[in-house]
Design a protein around this motif. Structure first.
Motif, PDB file in Angstrom:
ATOM      1  N   PHE A 149       0.844  -1.202   0.000  1.00 20.68           N
ATOM      2  CA  PHE A 149       0.000   0.000   0.000  1.00 20.68           C
ATOM      3  C   PHE A 149       0.879   1.251   0.000  1.00 20.68           C
ATOM      4  O   PHE A 149       2.078   1.188   0.273  1.00 20.68           O
ATOM      5  N   THR A 150       0.284   2.395  -0.266  1.00 23.13           N
ATOM      6  CA  THR A 150       1.040   3.639  -0.444  1.00 23.13           C
ATOM      7  C   THR A 150       1.430   4.223   0.904  1.00 23.13           C
ATOM      8  O   THR A 150       0.578   4.644   1.690  1.00 23.13           O
ATOM      9  N   ILE A 151       2.713   4.247   1.168  1.00 25.49           N
ATOM     10  CA  ILE A 151       3.256   4.820   2.397  1.00 25.49           C
ATOM     11  C   ILE A 151       4.753   4.988   2.206  1.00 25.49           C
ATOM     12  O   ILE A 151       5.396   4.177   1.526  1.00 25.49           O
ATOM     13  N   ILE A 189      -8.962   7.081   9.175  1.00 22.48           N
ATOM     14  CA  ILE A 189     -10.034   7.941   8.659  1.00 22.48           C
ATOM     15  C   ILE A 189      -9.506   9.336   8.330  1.00 22.48           C
ATOM     16  O   ILE A 189      -9.922   9.971   7.352  1.00 22.48           O
ATOM     17  N   THR A 190      -8.569   9.807   9.152  1.00 23.62           N
ATOM     18  CA  THR A 190      -7.991  11.146   8.928  1.00 23.62           C
ATOM     19  C   THR A 190      -6.828  11.114   7.934  1.00 23.62           C
ATOM     20  O   THR A 190      -6.093  12.096   7.804  1.00 23.62           O
ATOM     21  N   ASP A 191      -6.645   9.974   7.268  1.00 31.09           N
ATOM     22  CA  ASP A 191      -5.635   9.812   6.210  1.00 31.09           C
ATOM     23  C   ASP A 191      -4.194   9.942   6.702  1.00 31.09           C
ATOM     24  O   ASP A 191      -3.277  10.189   5.911  1.00 31.09           O
ATOM     25  N   VAL A 192      -4.000   9.764   8.006  1.00 33.39           N
ATOM     26  CA  VAL A 192      -2.620   9.711   8.506  1.00 33.39           C
ATOM     27  C   VAL A 192      -1.994   8.381   8.090  1.00 33.39           C
ATOM     28  O   VAL A 192      -0.830   8.317   7.704  1.00 33.39           O
ATOM     29  N   PHE A 193      -2.789   7.301   8.203  1.00 33.20           N
ATOM     30  CA  PHE A 193      -2.397   5.986   7.698  1.00 33.20           C
ATOM     31  C   PHE A 193      -3.350   5.591   6.573  1.00 33.20           C
ATOM     32  O   PHE A 193      -4.504   6.042   6.549  1.00 33.20           O
ATOM     33  N   PRO A 194      -2.924   4.731   5.682  1.00 36.56           N
ATOM     34  CA  PRO A 194      -3.877   4.126   4.740  1.00 36.56           C
ATOM     35  C   PRO A 194      -4.864   3.240   5.506  1.00 36.56           C
ATOM     36  O   PRO A 194      -4.538   2.698   6.574  1.00 36.56           O
ATOM     37  N   MET A 195      -6.072   3.081   5.003  1.00 33.87           N
ATOM     38  CA  MET A 195      -7.091   2.259   5.654  1.00 33.87           C
ATOM     39  C   MET A 195      -6.630   0.808   5.787  1.00 33.87           C
ATOM     40  O   MET A 195      -7.067   0.084   6.703  1.00 33.87           O
ATOM     41  N   GLU A 196      -5.716   0.356   4.905  1.00 40.08           N
ATOM     42  CA  GLU A 196      -5.204  -1.018   5.000  1.00 40.08           C
ATOM     43  C   GLU A 196      -4.552  -1.291   6.347  1.00 40.08           C
ATOM     44  O   GLU A 196      -4.591  -2.413   6.853  1.00 40.08           O
ATOM     45  N   VAL A 197      -3.955  -0.243   6.940  1.00 42.48           N
ATOM     46  CA  VAL A 197      -3.289  -0.418   8.232  1.00 42.48           C
ATOM     47  C   VAL A 197      -4.305  -0.840   9.295  1.00 42.48           C
ATOM     48  O   VAL A 197      -4.075  -1.792  10.057  1.00 42.48           O
ATOM     49  N   PHE A 198      -5.429  -0.132   9.351  1.00 45.56           N
ATOM     50  CA  PHE A 198      -6.468  -0.487  10.323  1.00 45.56           C
ATOM     51  C   PHE A 198      -6.953  -1.915  10.110  1.00 45.56           C
ATOM     52  O   PHE A 198      -7.111  -2.687  11.062  1.00 45.56           O
ATOM     53  N   LEU A 199      -7.177  -2.285   8.862  1.00 50.03           N
ATOM     54  CA  LEU A 199      -7.700  -3.620   8.556  1.00 50.03           C
ATOM     55  C   LEU A 199      -6.698  -4.712   8.925  1.00 50.03           C
ATOM     56  O   LEU A 199      -7.083  -5.789   9.396  1.00 50.03           O
ATOM     57  N   ILE A 200      -5.412  -4.447   8.724  1.00 45.19           N
ATOM     58  CA  ILE A 200      -4.384  -5.429   9.080  1.00 45.19           C
ATOM     59  C   ILE A 200      -4.298  -5.593  10.598  1.00 45.19           C
ATOM     60  O   ILE A 200      -4.218  -6.720  11.117  1.00 45.19           O
TER      61      ILE A 200
END
Length: 677
Positions: free
Chosen positions: A259-261, A323-334
Motif C-alpha cells: 500500500f502507499t506509504i 479515517i484522517t488519512d494519517v495511515f492508509p485504511m489497510e493499516v487499520f484492517l491489518i
C-alpha cells in the motif's frame, strides 16, 4: 505522519509504562506479609528463585560473550570476506553491540517479572484470607508489572537501536540477542519447574498419599521456585522476544509493502501501534475486578474485560488515524486482522483446556478407567485442537498479505501483540496464584484460603493455555515475516521443492522441533528421576518427616533442579543456533529457506498440541479435585495426576520453547544471510 512525534512517543510512553510498573510494585510490596510461617515459606521461595537465576545468567553471559564475539569477527568486521579477498574495504557494522543490548533487555525483562512474582505470592496468600477480589488484585498486579515492563523495555530498546544505528541489520541483531536469552531462559526454567513438579507429584501424591504442596514433601519449595523461574522469568524473556521480533520483521520488510506509504513512515508504523498498545494495556489493568464466590466463567470475564478493552482502544486509535488519512485504511484492517486472530486462537485454547467446557470434562471422565485412557484422550484432544488455530493463521496471513504484502503479515503480528502488556499480565498472574495456594497449604491456613487460591490457580491454567496459543500464533506470523526478510536479503526469488537440496532442507526443518522437544522432555525426565530418588531418600532417612515431626531438606531439592536444568539447557539451545548456520553454509541458501519453512510448520502444530494437551490434563485433574468423579484420593484422581504429570513438560517446557525455536532460527538466518550469498 510526523516521524519525530512517533519517535518521541516511542521513548516517552515506555518510560511512562516503567513508572506505572514501579507504582504497581510499590503497591504490592506495601501489602501485609502475613505471619511468620507465611513469611518463612515466601522467603525460601524467593531465595531459591534468586539463586537459580543468578546461576543461569552467569552461564548465559558466557554464551552471549561467545556469540557476540563471533558476530563481531564474522559480520561486523567481515573477517571471512577480508581473508578471502585480501582487502580492507568492508565497513564496521553494529550487529554485535545490538545483539548484546537485546540479550540484556531480554534478561532484564525476565528478572523484573520474577522479582515481583516472588514478592507477590505470599502477599496474595494473605489477601486471600480477606476475599477473592483482594487476592486477584495482588496476583494480577504482579502480572501487570511483568506485562507492562516487557513491552516498555522492548519498545524502548528497539527505538534506541533505531535512533543510534538506523540499520535493519542492527535491529535484527537486537532480536537475535533477545531470542538467545529467551530460548535458554525458557528451556532452563521449564526443565527446572517440571522436574520439581513431577518429582513432587509422583512421590508425594501417589506414593506417600499426602496433599499437593504439603510441607512434608521435600520437593515442595523447589516446585514453587520453578513456577517463578519457568512460568514467569522464562515466559517474560520469551514474550519480550516475540514482541520485539514482530517490530523488527516489519522494519526489515519495508521494501515489500504494497500500500502507499513512505519508507520512513512504514518503518515507524509499528512503533506507533506498540506505543498505543502500552497505554491501552495500562488502562485495561484498572478494569480487572471480581467478587467472592465468582464462578470460573465470571473470573474469565473479569480478565477478558481488561484484554478486550485494551484491544478496542488500539483499534479505535488506528481507525481514527486511518479515517484522517494519517495511515492508509489497510493499516487499520491489518491490525484488526491480527487482533481478531489472536482472540480466536486464545479462545480456542481456552475452550479446549478449561473445565467450564465439555472437552476437559469429557477428558476427566476418561480418568475413571485409568491413566492410559486419560493420556490417550489428552493426546487426541491436543492434536485435534490444532485445527482452529491453523485455519485462523492461514486466513489471517492471506488477508494481511492481500492488504499489505509481506509487510502486512509482519504488521498483523504487531497488531496481535499490541496489547501484550495486559495479555501477558493475565498469563503471568497464574504462577503467583499457584504459589499462593502452595504457601497456604504449607502454612496450614484455613481451608477457605486454599479454595480461593485454587479458583485463581484454575483460572491461571486456562489463561496460561490461552497465552501459549497466543504466543505461538504470533510466533508463526513473525517467523513467516522473517522468512520473507531472509529471502529478500539472500536474494531468493523462489524455493523449488523439486530440487533435492531444498527437499533435504525442508525435512531437516520439520525434524528440528521434534529433536528439540525430545531433548527437553528427556531432560525433564532425567532431572525428575533425580528428584524422585531424593524425595524417597528423605522420606526414608529423615526420621519423623512423614509424621510432620521433622523438617525436610528443601535446599537439596532446589539444588538438584538447578543443576539438572542448567546442564540440560545448553545442548538444545546451541542446536537452535548452529543448525541454521550450518545448513546455509553446507547445503545452500535455498535449502536454509526450506528448512525454516519446515520448522515453522511442524513447530507451530507441535507447540499447539503440547500446550493444549498439557492444559487439558491439568484442568481435568483440578476438575476432579473440585469434588467431581470421586474427588481427591479416588482412583480417577490418581489417573488424572499421572496425566497431569505427563502434561507438565508438554505445556511448560517443550511446547512454549518451540515458538522461540522457530523465531530464533529465522532471525539467525536474517542476521547471517549476507554470508550465504
Amino acid at each position: 505522519m510526523n516521524e519525530n512525534i512517533i519517535l518521541m512517543m516511542s521513548i516517552i510512553i515506555p518510560v511512562i509504562g516503567l513508572i506505572f510498573a514501579c507504582y504497581l510494585s510499590y503497591k504490592i510490596i506495601k501489602q501485609d506479609e502475613g505471619n511468620k510461617d507465611v513469611q518463612f515459606i515466601g522467603n525460601a521461595i524467593k531465595e531459591g528463585a534468586m539463586a537459580f537465576i543468578s546461576k543461569e545468567y552467569r552461564v548465559l553471559s558466557v554464551v552471549v560473550l561467545l556469540v557476540s564475539t563471533i558476530i563481531a569477527l564474522v559480520l561486523d568486521l567481515d573477517l571471512l570476506n577480508k581473508i578471502d579477498s585480501s582487502t580492507e574495504s568492508s565497513a564496521v557494522t553494529p550487529i554485535a553491540i545490538s545483539y548484546v543490548i537485546g540479550a540484556v533487555g531480554s534478561a532484564i525483562a525476565g528478572f523484573v517479572g520474577m522479582s515481583i512474582a516472588v514478592r507477590a505470592n505470599y502477599r496474595t496468600t494473605v489477601q486471600a484470607m480477606k476475599g477473592l477480589n483482594p487476592a486477584l488484585r495482588i496476583a494480577f498486579n504482579s502480572g501487570a508489572v511483568m506485562g507492562i515492563s516487557v513491552v516498555s523495555i522492548g519498545l524502548l530498546g528497539i527505538t534506541l537501536i533505531h535512533l543510534l544505528f538506523d540499520n535493519p541489520s542492527a535491529a535484527a541483531g537486537f532480536g537475535f540477542g533477545a531470542s538467545t536469552i529467551a530460548l535458554f531462559a525458557r528451556v532452563g526454567g521449564g526443565i527446572y519447574t517440571k522436574a520439581a513438579d513431577v518429582g513432587a507429584d509422583l512421590v508425594g501424591k501417589l506414593e506417600a498419599g499426602i496433599p499437593e504442596d504439603d510441607p512434608r514433601n521435600p520437593a515442595t519449595i523447589a516446585d514453587n521456585v520453578g513456577d517463578n523461574v519457568g512460568d514467569v522469568a522464562g515466559m517474560g524473556a520469551d514474550l519480550f522476544e516475540s514482541y520485539v521480533g514482530s517490530i523488527i520483521a516489519t522494519m526489515t520488510l519495508v521494501s515489500a509493502v504494497t500500500f502507499t506509504i513512505s519508507d520512513q513512515s512504514a518503518t515507524l508504523l509499528p512503533f506507533f501501534i506498540a506505543s498505543v498498545g502500552i497505554i491501552s494495556s495500562i488502562i485495561g489493568t484498572f478494569l480487572v475486578r471480581t467478587k467472592d464466590g465468582a464462578s470460573m466463567g465470571s473470573l474469565l470475564w473479569s480478565l477478558r474485560t481488561g484484554i478486550f478493552s485494551a484491544g478496542l482502544i488500539v483499534l479505535a486509535s488506528t481507525l481514527v488515524m486511518s479515517i484522517t488519512d494519517v495511515f492508509p485504511m489497510e493499516v487499520f484492517l491489518i491490525i484488526l486482522t491480527g487482533l481478531i486472530a489472536g482472540v480466536i486462537i486464545g479462545t480456542a485454547s481456552e475452550i479446549t483446556t478449561s473445565y467450564e467446557y465439555k472437552y476437559t470434562r469429557n477428558l476427566a471422565e476418561q480418568a475413571k478407567t485409568g491413566a492410559a485412557t486419560i493420556i490417550i484422550g489428552g493426546l487426541g484432544l491436543g492434536m485435534i485442537s490444532t485445527i482452529i488455530p491453523t485455519i485462523v493463521i492461514i486466513i489471517s496471513m492471506f488477508i494481511a498479505h492481500m492488504l499489505g504484502g509481506y509487510y502486512g503479515i509482519a504488521l498483523a503480528a504487531v497488531g496481535m501483540l499490541s496489547t501484550l502488556g495486559i495479555t501477558l499480565a493475565t498469563d503471568a498472574y497464574g504462577p503467583v496464584a499457584d504459589n499462593a495456594g502452595g504457601i497456604a497449604e504449607q502454612a496450614k491456613l484455613n481451608p477457605e484460603v486454599r479454595e480461593r487460591t485454587d479458583a485463581l490457580d484454575s483460572l491461571g491454567n486456562t489463561t496460561a493455555a490461552t497465552g501459549k496459543g497466543f504466543a505461538i500464533g504470533s510466533a508463526v506470523l513473525t517467523a513467516g515475516a522473517l522468512l520473507f526478510s531472509y529471502a529478500l536479503i539472500a536474494d531468493i526469488k523462489a524455493i523449488n521443492l523439486l530440487e533435492i537440496k531444498v527437499l533435504i532442507g525442508l525435512i531437516i526443518g520439520a525434524l528440528m522441533p521434534f529433536i528439540f522437544s525430545a531433548l527437553t522432555m528427556q531432560a525433564v525426565g532425567s532431572a525428575a528421576i533425580d528428584m524422585v530418588n531424593e524425595v524417597r531418600r528423605q522420606f526414608r532417612e529423615i526420621e519423623g518427616l512423614l509424621e510432620g515431626k521433622a523438617v525436610a531438606d528443601y535446599a537439596r531439592a532446589v539444588e538438584i533442579s538447578t543443576d539438572g536444568s542448567l546442564k540440560a539447557m545448553i545442548l538444545p539451545g546451541l542446536l537452535a543456533i548452529i543448525v541454521p548456520i550450518a545448513t546455509g553454509f553446507i547445503i545452500g541458501k535455498e535449502a536454509l529457506g526450506a528448512m525454516l519453512a519446515g520448522a515453522i510448520a511442524s513447530g507451530f502444530l507441535l507447540a499447539i498440541m503440547m500446550a493444549n494437551s498439557g492444559g487439558a490434563w491439568d484442568n481435568a485433574k483440578k476438575y476432579i479435585e473440585s469434588g467431581k468423579l470421586g474427588g481427591k484420593g479416588s482412583d480417577a484422581h490418581s489417573a488424572a495426576v499421572v496425566g497431569d504429570t505427563v502434561g507438565d513438560p508438554f505445556k511448560d517446557t517443550s511446547g512454549p520453547a518451540l515458538n522461540i525455536l522457530i523465531k530464533l532460527m529465522t532471525i539467525i538466518s536474517v542476521v547471517f544471510a549476507p554470508l550465504f550469498l
